[in-house]
Scaffold this motif. Structure first.
Motif, mmCIF file in Angstrom:
data_model
loop_
_atom_site.group_PDB
_atom_site.id
_atom_site.type_symbol
_atom_site.label_atom_id
_atom_site.label_comp_id
_atom_site.label_asym_id
_atom_site.label_seq_id
_atom_site.Cartn_x
_atom_site.Cartn_y
_atom_site.Cartn_z
ATOM 1 N N MET A 190 0.869 -1.176 0.000
ATOM 2 C CA MET A 190 0.000 0.000 0.000
ATOM 3 C C MET A 190 0.909 1.230 0.000
ATOM 4 S SD MET A 190 -2.792 1.052 2.889
ATOM 5 C CE MET A 190 -3.378 2.729 3.052
ATOM 6 N N VAL A 191 0.957 1.941 -1.113
ATOM 7 C CA VAL A 191 1.854 3.083 -1.282
ATOM 8 C C VAL A 191 1.085 4.371 -0.991
ATOM 9 C CG1 VAL A 191 3.401 4.294 -2.859
ATOM 10 C CG2 VAL A 191 3.174 1.806 -2.998
ATOM 11 N N VAL A 192 1.664 5.236 -0.154
ATOM 12 C CA VAL A 192 1.028 6.505 0.209
ATOM 13 C C VAL A 192 2.068 7.620 0.136
ATOM 14 C CG1 VAL A 192 -0.677 5.396 1.719
ATOM 15 C CG2 VAL A 192 1.494 6.191 2.675
ATOM 16 N N PRO A 193 1.629 8.851 -0.102
ATOM 17 C CA PRO A 193 2.571 9.984 -0.098
ATOM 18 C C PRO A 193 2.902 10.418 1.331
ATOM 19 C CG PRO A 193 0.368 10.733 -0.656
ATOM 20 C CD PRO A 193 0.289 9.244 -0.559
ATOM 21 N N THR A 194 4.141 10.804 1.538
ATOM 22 C CA THR A 194 4.580 11.259 2.856
ATOM 23 C C THR A 194 3.966 12.617 3.193
ATOM 24 O OG1 THR A 194 6.668 10.115 2.489
ATOM 25 C CG2 THR A 194 6.617 11.718 4.276
ATOM 26 N N SER A 195 3.679 12.817 4.477
ATOM 27 C CA SER A 195 3.176 14.097 5.007
ATOM 28 C C SER A 195 1.843 14.502 4.386
ATOM 29 C CB SER A 195 4.214 15.210 4.805
ATOM 30 O OG SER A 195 5.435 14.883 5.426
ATOM 31 N N THR B 238 1.629 -4.018 4.701
ATOM 32 C CA THR B 238 2.862 -3.284 4.426
ATOM 33 C C THR B 238 2.511 -1.959 3.774
ATOM 34 O OG1 THR B 238 4.094 -5.340 4.114
ATOM 35 C CG2 THR B 238 5.110 -3.320 3.314
ATOM 36 N N ILE B 239 2.879 -0.873 4.422
ATOM 37 C CA ILE B 239 2.647 0.472 3.893
ATOM 38 C C ILE B 239 3.991 1.076 3.524
ATOM 39 C CG2 ILE B 239 1.798 2.788 4.414
ATOM 40 C CD1 ILE B 239 -0.179 1.561 6.320
ATOM 41 N N GLU B 240 4.090 1.555 2.302
ATOM 42 C CA GLU B 240 5.313 2.210 1.835
ATOM 43 C C GLU B 240 5.032 3.695 1.651
ATOM 44 O OE1 GLU B 240 8.749 1.845 -1.649
ATOM 45 O OE2 GLU B 240 7.001 0.491 -1.650
ATOM 46 N N SER B 241 5.727 4.512 2.424
ATOM 47 C CA SER B 241 5.573 5.966 2.340
ATOM 48 C C SER B 241 6.672 6.540 1.462
ATOM 49 C CB SER B 241 5.639 6.585 3.747
ATOM 50 O OG SER B 241 5.542 7.982 3.691
ATOM 51 N N VAL B 242 6.268 7.255 0.429
ATOM 52 C CA VAL B 242 7.222 7.795 -0.548
ATOM 53 C C VAL B 242 6.926 9.276 -0.763
ATOM 54 C CG1 VAL B 242 7.471 5.565 -1.703
ATOM 55 C CG2 VAL B 242 5.737 7.185 -2.501
ATOM 56 N N PRO B 243 7.873 10.038 -1.311
ATOM 57 C CA PRO B 243 7.590 11.436 -1.651
ATOM 58 C C PRO B 243 6.446 11.545 -2.665
ATOM 59 C CG PRO B 243 9.947 11.006 -1.688
ATOM 60 C CD PRO B 243 9.285 9.682 -1.538
ATOM 61 N N LEU B 244 5.820 12.709 -2.713
ATOM 62 C CA LEU B 244 4.651 12.901 -3.571
ATOM 63 C C LEU B 244 4.966 12.627 -5.034
ATOM 64 C CD1 LEU B 244 1.706 13.732 -3.882
ATOM 65 C CD2 LEU B 244 2.460 16.127 -3.978
ATOM 66 N N SER B 245 6.128 13.073 -5.516
ATOM 67 C CA SER B 245 6.485 12.853 -6.919
ATOM 68 C C SER B 245 6.608 11.361 -7.221
ATOM 69 C CB SER B 245 7.787 13.572 -7.250
ATOM 70 O OG SER B 245 8.831 13.132 -6.394
ATOM 71 N N ALA B 246 7.213 10.602 -6.300
ATOM 72 C CA ALA B 246 7.337 9.155 -6.496
ATOM 73 C C ALA B 246 5.968 8.481 -6.439
ATOM 74 C CB ALA B 246 8.273 8.570 -5.440
#
Length: 230
Positions: free
Chosen positions: A142-147, A210-218
C-alpha cells in the motif's frame, strides 16, 4: 530498529502515535506515583507504634481519599479524551483508500483514481530476497505519499479482521457489512508493517500489512505506472 515482535512500543512514525506514546508515559508516571504513595502509607501503618488501630472513622481522611482519586482520574481523562478526538478527526484528507479484509489477504482500492486497486498477499518464504521481511512483506504494498493526511475506509468480505499498523498508531476492525474509518499521516519516508490483529481463522497470522511511504512525486509516478498496467 523497531520490530512488530518486540515487547516495547514501536518507534512513532506518525504524529498520532507520538501522542499515544506521550499519553502512555503520562499514565505510567501517574501509576508510579500512586503506587509509591500507597506503599509508603502501608509501610508507615505497619511500622508506626503511635497509630490508633481501633479508630473506626475519620471524616477528613475519608473526604481526602474520595476527592483525591477523582482529581487523579480527571488528570488522566483529559489527555485521553484529547487523543480520542484526534484519532477521530479527519479534516481534508488528501487521499482515500478502501481496505477490504479477506481470508487471508487484504485488497486496496484507491477511490480517488479510476480503477486503481489490487490484492496484497504475503510473500512466501521461498520468494524472499535480501531486504524483505519474512511473514511481513507482501507482493503489492500500500503506497502513500509522505506528510499527506490519508483516510482509510475499512471493511471485510467474509469474517472479522482488524487492520493494524502499530508504528502509525492505527487499529480498526474490519467488519462485514460495515464501513469503519481511520486516518493517519506518515512523517517520514519508509516502510511500516502491521498484521491482522483479529483471530480470523487458520491463516490469521499470514495476512500482513505493508505500507510504503514515498515522496509525492514518487507516488504520482507509481500511480501512473499502476494505471498503465491495468
Amino acid at each position: 530498529m523497531s520490530h512488530p515482535g518486540q515487547i516495547s512500543f514501536q518507534d512513532a512514525t506518525s504524529p498520532l502515535m507520538e501522542e499515544l506514546l506521550y499519553f502512555h508515559d503520562h499514565v505510567m508516571l501517574t501509576i508510579l506515583l500512586i503506587s509509591g504513595f500507597v506503599l509508603y502509607v502501608i509501610t508507615a501503618l505497619v511500622t508506626s507504634s503511635t497509630w490508633d488501630y481501633f479508630a473506626m472513622d475519620h471524616e477528613v481522611l475519608e473526604s481526602i481519599w474520595t476527592i483525591l482519586p477523582a482529581i487523579v482520574l480527571i488528570f488522566v481523562a483529559l489527555p485521553s479524551l484529547r487523543i480520542l478526538y484526534l484519532m477521530d478527526e479527519i479534516d481534508n484528507a488528501h487521499l482515500t483508500i478502501k481496505t477490504v479484509g479477506h481470508q487471508w489477504y487484504w485488497s486496496y482500492e484507491y477511490t480517488d483514481y479510476h480503477e486503481l486497486g489490487f490484492d496484497s498477499y504475503m510473500l512466501p518464504t521461498d520468494d524472499l530476497t535480501t531486504g524483505f521481511s519474512r511473514l511481513l512483506d507482501v507482493d503489492h504494498r500500500m503506497v502513500v505519499p509522505t506528510s499527506s493526511p490519508i483516510r482509510v475506509l475499512i471493511t471485510a468480505e467474509d469474517v472479522l479482521h482488524s487492520w493494524t499498523v502499530p508504528g502509525l498508531g492505527v487499529k480498526a476492525d474490519a467488519v462485514p457489512g460495515r464501513l469503519n474509518q481511520a486516518t493517519f499521516l506518515t512523517n517520514m519516508v519508509g516502510m511500516f508493517f502491521g498484521q491482522c490483529s483479529e483471530i480470523c481463522g487458520a491463516n490469521h497470522s499470514f495476512m500482513p500489512i505493508t505500507i510504503e511511504s514515498v515522496p509525492l512525486s514518487a507516488f504520482e509516478n507509481w500511480v501512473s505506472l499502476m494505471i498503465e498496467n491495468e
